[in-house]
Structure formats: C-alpha cells, structure tokens
Design an enzyme around this catalytic site. Structure first.
Site: not given
Length: 342
Positions: A177, A135, A256, A113, A238, A223, A231, A213, A234, A227
């Site tokens: 980025e 993330k 990427h 956990r 993506h 997000e 993206n 960031k 993206h 935030r």
C-alpha cells in the site's frame, strides 16, 4: 510525529510515535465503558496494555483472519458491547490490523447509531493505509467490504514498536500500500523503496504514505471523485484475493497487500516504470507474477462494488506520481485478467 485529518468542520489527530500505545490514556478519555477489539493473531500484550489504562474496559478477541469480517462476528461484537455496558457515550478501540480496524469501526459506526472509535493499528498494512480515512465494513461471502459505512475515528495511534512482533511476510505485505501511495502521488516515497532500506526507513515510509492518503481523503471523504485513486491495484487485486487469498481454511495463497501488488502492475502504462516496480517487488519479496483461475477472478470482478451500470472505473498510472480514472465497459475486465478474445 502528529498529523491532523480535517474533514469539513471535523478533525482528528493521527499520532505516529514509538511507545504511544502505552500512553493512550494521555491522548484520549478512557474513563468510560470501552470495548477493546483485537484478534487471536495479535500479541495479547497489546490489548492488555490498552485495557490497563481503561477503568471500565472489556477485551473482545475474534479469530485471526478475513473470515472474522462477517455478519456473524459483527453481531457477536454488538452483543459484547451491550454486555460491557456501552451506551451512547461509550468507546470502541481497535487493536490489531486491517480486519480488526474494519470490524471494530463498523461496530462503532452502528452501535447505538454511532459511538466513539479509536484505531490503534499494529501491522504495516493498517498503519500505512487502512487505519485512516473512515472506511469501515464487513464482508458478505466473498464480496469484500460490501456492508459498511464511513465512520471517522476520534483518534488514530500508530506505534511502530508493534511491528517488531510481525512475521516478515506480513510486514512486507503491508508495504504494497505504501508502494501504491508512492506510484500515484509521491515519487520520493517510491524512491525510498528503490534505493533505501525499508526497515531503517519504516517511520518515514509510514509518514509519507499517511500524508498521501490524508490529502486525498480530505478532498473527497466519501469517494465521489479523487478518493477513487486509492483503489489503484484493488480492482484486479480483490478479484485475485477472492480466488487465491489466504482466509478461512485456505492456508496457501496470497495476502491482501500481495494481491494489490499484483493488481497494480497491469494498470501501470509506462513499461519502464513497470520494470522498476517489478524490481522493487523482487527486492522486497512481493509476488510479481501469479497463476489463478481467470474465469473465477473475472466472475468476482463483475460483482465488485466498483462495477456499476455495465461499466467499471479503473485507476491507471501513466507515469510515476500521477494517475487518472478510466471508465471502461465491463468487457474491459476480460482484457485485464487476460481473457480477451483478441
């Protein structure tokens, strides 16, 4: 250089310093069971350098590439953590790029956990972007980062010396980025790409990208608002990556950052700025145009996790250093990939 990420009552340090990887034991408590996660594409000396500072460290090496961000590899790492004797006081350390960070971070978030996590990024892409923000995730088939969590590291250690072993294309790939960060929030950062030397300016580029960031994530950790600006590029990126990305047996295509670079262009509303961005791409060697199966890209984008309730939120850049969110119907994606019926 040192930054502190503050998220409510919690905070963690981001250390940006040449040679920092060899001094990790001076920055964190390592005298406990530690699982050091790396991949086969990262020089083994980096993980070994960390392991030498861990009295109870175990190195777990996964295959290089996006394909390792799978439930299968994730399960194998959980078993290795158990075999290595990690308990609730254990530690997971990522030594590698974004794939390693995402994967190791998700192991840390879910084992017992949640155990402590330290990220030691070794690529431009991870040092500039993915190593901070919390993330962590794995993929499900072609659906990127669809199984994951928000799990903040206890420490991020960025050693620019590790970039010296990075192939040039991977090095440039990660800079996409940083261009993104400059376009949405930091005009001076973008000017470094237009007028400067990326090799000479790399530490400043990393630092300024992290500041962008950090500021956004501190405002919106999970997000629900600002935030989403991160993206930028993206949504389409993506989609292109799912169809043309280099992964598994697919050896030809785009990385990427290259996909994100392609995805940013149609989101820039200022035509003059778009021309300037294309010029930067040409200067660096990033792709400014690409061919791909538009129907396949569209099909992927319709199932992207950012598409909800028949609509999708697109990040637009009306001018250098600013952004806005546009909620659009899914039909707008057809225009984005060039399949509109008009």
């Amino acid at each position: 250089m040192k930054l502190s990420m503050r998220l409510g009552p919690r905070s963690y340090d981001i250390i940006l310093k040449r040679g920092a990887l060899a001094n990790l034991s001076q920055l964190a408590w390592l005298d406990r069971p530690v699982l050091i996660v790396t991949d086969s594409g990262v020089p083994a000396e980096y993980a070994q350098k960390v392991a030498a500072q861990c009295p109870h460290g175990t190195i777990a090496t996964v295959p290089q590439g996006e394909a390792s961000k799978s439930l299968k590899v994730y399960g194998q790492l959980l078993q290795q953590a158990l075999d290595a004797g990690l308990d609730r006081g254990g530690l997971v350390i990522a030594v590698g790029g974004g794939v390693v960070g995402d994967l190791a971070g998700f192991v840390a978030a879910t084992f017992m956990r949640g155990v402590d996590f330290i990220n030691c990024p070794t690529t431009t892409l991870s040092q500039i972007d993915s190593s901070i923000g919390g993330k962590v995730a794995v993929d499900l088939g072609d659906a990127k980062n669809i199984v994951g969590a928000f799990w903040q590291p206890k420490l991020v250690v960025i050693d620019p010396d590790t970039l010296s072993t990075l192939p040039r294309r991977h090095y440039i790939n990660g800079l996409a980025e940083a261009i993104k960060a400059g376009l949405i929030c930091d005009p001076q950062l973008f000017l470094l790409f237009e007028n400067g030397d990326v090799d000479a300016d790399i530490e400043d580029i990393i630092y300024r990208s992290l500041l962008v960031k950090k500021k956004i994530v501190e405002q919106d950790e999970t997000e629900h608002g600002a935030r989403a600006a991160l993206n930028f590029g993206h949504t389409l990126g993506h989609g292109i990556e799912a169809v043309r990305g280099i992964k598994g047996r697919r050896k030809n295509g785009y990385f990427h950052g290259e996909c994100v670079a392609l995805g940013m262009l149609p989101m820039i509303e200022d035509r003059q700025l778009q021309k300037r961005v294309r010029a930067v791409y040409r200067k660096l060697g990033l792709p400014a145009r690409a061919t791909y199966n538009k129907e396949q890209v569209l099909a992927y984008m319709r199932h992207d996790k950012k598409a909800r309730g028949g609509s999708v939120t697109l990040v637009k850049v009306p001018g250098l250093g600013c952004w806005r969110l546009d909620k659009a119907p899914l039909e707008a994606l057809e225009t984005l990939v060039g399949l509109d019926k008009a």
